[in-house]
Design a protein around this motif. Structure first.
Motif, short mmCIF file in Angstrom:
data_model
loop_
_atom_site.label_atom_id
_atom_site.label_comp_id
_atom_site.label_asym_id
_atom_site.label_seq_id
_atom_site.Cartn_x
_atom_site.Cartn_y
_atom_site.Cartn_z
N THR A 163 0.82 -1.21 0.00
CA THR A 163 0.00 0.00 0.00
C THR A 163 0.85 1.27 0.00
OG1 THR A 163 -0.15 0.09 2.41
CG2 THR A 163 -1.83 -1.21 1.25
N GLY A 164 2.19 1.10 -0.04
CA GLY A 164 3.08 2.26 -0.07
C GLY A 164 3.56 2.72 1.29
N ARG A 165 3.21 1.99 2.33
CA ARG A 165 3.65 2.36 3.68
C ARG A 165 5.11 1.96 3.87
NH1 ARG A 165 3.96 -0.45 8.26
NH2 ARG A 165 2.90 -2.23 7.32
N GLU A 166 5.91 2.83 4.50
CA GLU A 166 7.32 2.54 4.72
C GLU A 166 7.48 1.48 5.80
OE1 GLU A 166 9.54 6.08 5.48
OE2 GLU A 166 9.22 6.89 3.47
N GLN A 167 8.41 0.54 5.58
CA GLN A 167 8.65 -0.55 6.51
C GLN A 167 10.14 -0.72 6.76
OE1 GLN A 167 6.59 -3.56 3.97
NE2 GLN A 167 5.54 -4.12 5.85
N LEU A 168 10.46 -1.37 7.87
CA LEU A 168 11.82 -1.77 8.17
C LEU A 168 11.82 -3.28 8.35
CD1 LEU A 168 14.62 -0.47 8.71
CD2 LEU A 168 14.06 -0.54 11.16
N LEU A 169 12.53 -4.00 7.48
CA LEU A 169 12.54 -5.47 7.48
C LEU A 169 13.98 -5.96 7.55
CD1 LEU A 169 9.97 -6.09 4.57
CD2 LEU A 169 9.47 -5.84 7.02
N PHE A 170 14.33 -6.63 8.65
CA PHE A 170 15.69 -7.13 8.82
C PHE A 170 15.89 -8.52 8.21
CE2 PHE A 170 16.76 -4.57 12.93
CZ PHE A 170 16.97 -3.45 12.15
N PRO A 212 -19.23 -18.45 0.93
CA PRO A 212 -17.89 -18.49 0.35
C PRO A 212 -17.26 -17.10 0.25
CG PRO A 212 -19.39 -19.89 -0.90
CD PRO A 212 -20.23 -19.14 0.08
N ASP A 213 -18.05 -16.09 -0.07
CA ASP A 213 -17.52 -14.74 -0.17
C ASP A 213 -17.00 -14.23 1.18
OD1 ASP A 213 -18.64 -13.71 -3.07
OD2 ASP A 213 -20.00 -15.09 -2.09
N GLN A 214 -17.73 -14.56 2.24
CA GLN A 214 -17.29 -14.13 3.57
C GLN A 214 -16.03 -14.88 4.00
OE1 GLN A 214 -20.64 -14.35 6.31
NE2 GLN A 214 -21.97 -13.32 4.84
N LEU A 215 -15.95 -16.16 3.69
CA LEU A 215 -14.72 -16.91 3.98
C LEU A 215 -13.56 -16.35 3.16
CD1 LEU A 215 -13.26 -19.22 5.39
CD2 LEU A 215 -14.04 -20.74 3.55
N ALA A 216 -13.82 -15.95 1.93
CA ALA A 216 -12.79 -15.35 1.08
C ALA A 216 -12.28 -14.04 1.68
CB ALA A 216 -13.34 -15.10 -0.32
N ALA A 217 -13.17 -13.29 2.34
CA ALA A 217 -12.75 -12.05 2.98
C ALA A 217 -11.74 -12.33 4.09
CB ALA A 217 -13.97 -11.31 3.54
N VAL A 218 -11.98 -13.39 4.86
CA VAL A 218 -11.05 -13.74 5.94
C VAL A 218 -9.73 -14.25 5.38
CG1 VAL A 218 -10.66 -15.21 7.95
CG2 VAL A 218 -12.96 -14.33 7.49
N ILE A 219 -9.80 -15.17 4.43
CA ILE A 219 -8.57 -15.73 3.88
C ILE A 219 -7.77 -14.66 3.13
CG2 ILE A 219 -7.63 -17.39 2.21
CD1 ILE A 219 -9.88 -19.29 3.00
N GLY A 220 -8.48 -13.79 2.40
CA GLY A 220 -7.80 -12.69 1.72
C GLY A 220 -7.09 -11.79 2.71
N HIS A 221 -7.75 -11.50 3.82
CA HIS A 221 -7.15 -10.68 4.87
C HIS A 221 -5.89 -11.33 5.42
CE1 HIS A 221 -7.02 -8.32 8.67
NE2 HIS A 221 -6.67 -9.48 9.18
N GLU A 222 -5.97 -12.62 5.73
CA GLU A 222 -4.82 -13.30 6.31
C GLU A 222 -3.66 -13.38 5.33
OE1 GLU A 222 -4.65 -13.83 9.41
OE2 GLU A 222 -6.74 -13.37 9.81
N VAL A 223 -3.95 -13.66 4.07
CA VAL A 223 -2.91 -13.68 3.05
C VAL A 223 -2.33 -12.27 2.87
CG1 VAL A 223 -2.43 -14.08 0.60
CG2 VAL A 223 -3.81 -15.72 1.89
N GLY A 224 -3.18 -11.26 3.08
CA GLY A 224 -2.72 -9.87 3.01
C GLY A 224 -1.60 -9.59 4.00
N HIS A 225 -1.68 -10.19 5.19
CA HIS A 225 -0.60 -10.05 6.16
C HIS A 225 0.72 -10.57 5.59
CE1 HIS A 225 -2.72 -8.57 9.66
NE2 HIS A 225 -3.56 -9.58 9.68
N VAL A 226 0.64 -11.69 4.87
CA VAL A 226 1.85 -12.27 4.29
C VAL A 226 2.40 -11.38 3.18
CG1 VAL A 226 2.81 -14.26 3.05
CG2 VAL A 226 1.14 -14.62 4.88
N LEU A 227 1.52 -10.92 2.29
CA LEU A 227 1.95 -10.07 1.17
C LEU A 227 2.61 -8.78 1.67
CD1 LEU A 227 -0.91 -10.30 -1.48
CD2 LEU A 227 1.12 -11.72 -1.22
N ALA A 228 2.13 -8.26 2.78
CA ALA A 228 2.65 -7.01 3.33
C ALA A 228 3.82 -7.24 4.29
CB ALA A 228 1.55 -6.24 4.04
N HIS A 229 4.28 -8.48 4.42
CA HIS A 229 5.45 -8.81 5.25
C HIS A 229 5.27 -8.36 6.70
CE1 HIS A 229 7.37 -9.65 1.41
NE2 HIS A 229 7.09 -8.42 1.02
#
Length: 264
Positions: free
Chosen positions: A22-29, A114-131
């Motif tokens: 999303t363009g937010r600055e991060q520090l990843l070691f 299924p759409d509501q389950l997709a919202a949860v799984i998408g959210h959790e995968v979002g954590h991974v994508l955003a490191h």
């Protein structure tokens, strides 16, 4: 030695600066291979500790939804994700670096479509994508003191602390250690997850319905200022504001998955 250490620290900090999706600055070691290894080890440990739901229909349903989400990920994150359903009343799910997804069967009573389950799984995968796990572990390494930073900076070793790693990955509640995602992480994962579910062909409006369900299921929750998570009301409002932005993805989706919900 001090000069060498200082130069190493400067180099580490410069190389560790990056931006989230999303363009937010991060520090990843920590590098991605290290995070993936941590995720895989933690997931394997959970599978040994937790009861796994082996019902074929339930697994087929969850696999269908998760597979639709992972198919629209960036190229480097695509491939075979391991998806496990845990037999538990807990209303929860998680995703880990190393392409791992865990869903607790109790979630299926709240994520009713299924759409509501997709919202949860998408959210959790979002954590991974955003490191977020890497970012949280980096913050913990900073708080742990100069000795940890020196080891990372000089490439001596990683911190050998399974509890810290499990907590940083977001699965600490299972092993008795909890390091929650921050509110900014949760909000960012909501934003990324909404886009993922829309691209996968799931109705993003159902993410709002999901959090109404969550709010009803949760009962009394702590005030937002006393919690690391956004309040349900704040979350619902933020998601409602984001839905119009991702609707074009949903409308253009090549496939609208027909995942058949398991019924007991």
């Amino acid at each position: 030695m001090k000069k060498t250490f200082s130069l190493a620290m400067v180099a580490l900090l410069m190389s560790a600066c990056t931006q989230s999706p999303t363009g937010r600055e991060q520090l990843l070691f920590n590098n991605e291979s290290t995070m993936a290894q941590m995720g895989t080890q933690s997931f394997d440990e959970l599978k040994k500790k937790e009861k796994i739901d082996t019902d074929p229909k339930t697994n087929q349903y969850v696999q269908c939804v998760a597979g639709a989400i992972t198919r629209v990920l960036p190229a480097e994150q695509q491939g075979d994700w391991e998806v496990v359903v845990f037999d538990s009343k807990e209303v929860n799910a998680f995703a880990l670096p190393g392409k791992k997804i865990g869903v607790y069967s109790g979630l299926l009573k709240v994520a009713q479509t299924p759409d509501q389950l997709a919202a949860v799984i998408g959210h959790e995968v979002g954590h991974v994508l955003a490191h977020h796990s890497n970012e949280r572990l980096t913050q913990n390494q900073i708080y742990s003191g100069v000795s940890v930073l020196a080891a990372v900076a000089l490439g001596l070793s990683n911190v050998d602390n399974k509890g810290l790693y499990m907590a940083a990955l977001g699965v600490g509640a299972t092993v008795g250690v909890l390091l929650p995602y921050s509110r900014k992480h949760e909000s960012e994962a909501d934003q990324i997850g909404l886009e993922l579910m829309a691209k996968a062909g799931f109705d993003p409006n159902q993410a709002v319905v999901l959090w109404h369900n969550m709010e009803q299921n949760a009962g009394k929750t702590p005030p937002e200022l006393l919690s690391t998570h956004p309040s349900p009301a704040s979350r619902i409002q933020a998601l409602s504001d984001e839905v119009p932005k991702v609707m074009p993805y949903y409308q253009k989706a090549a496939i609208h998955p027909q995942c058949k919900r398991a019924t007991n």
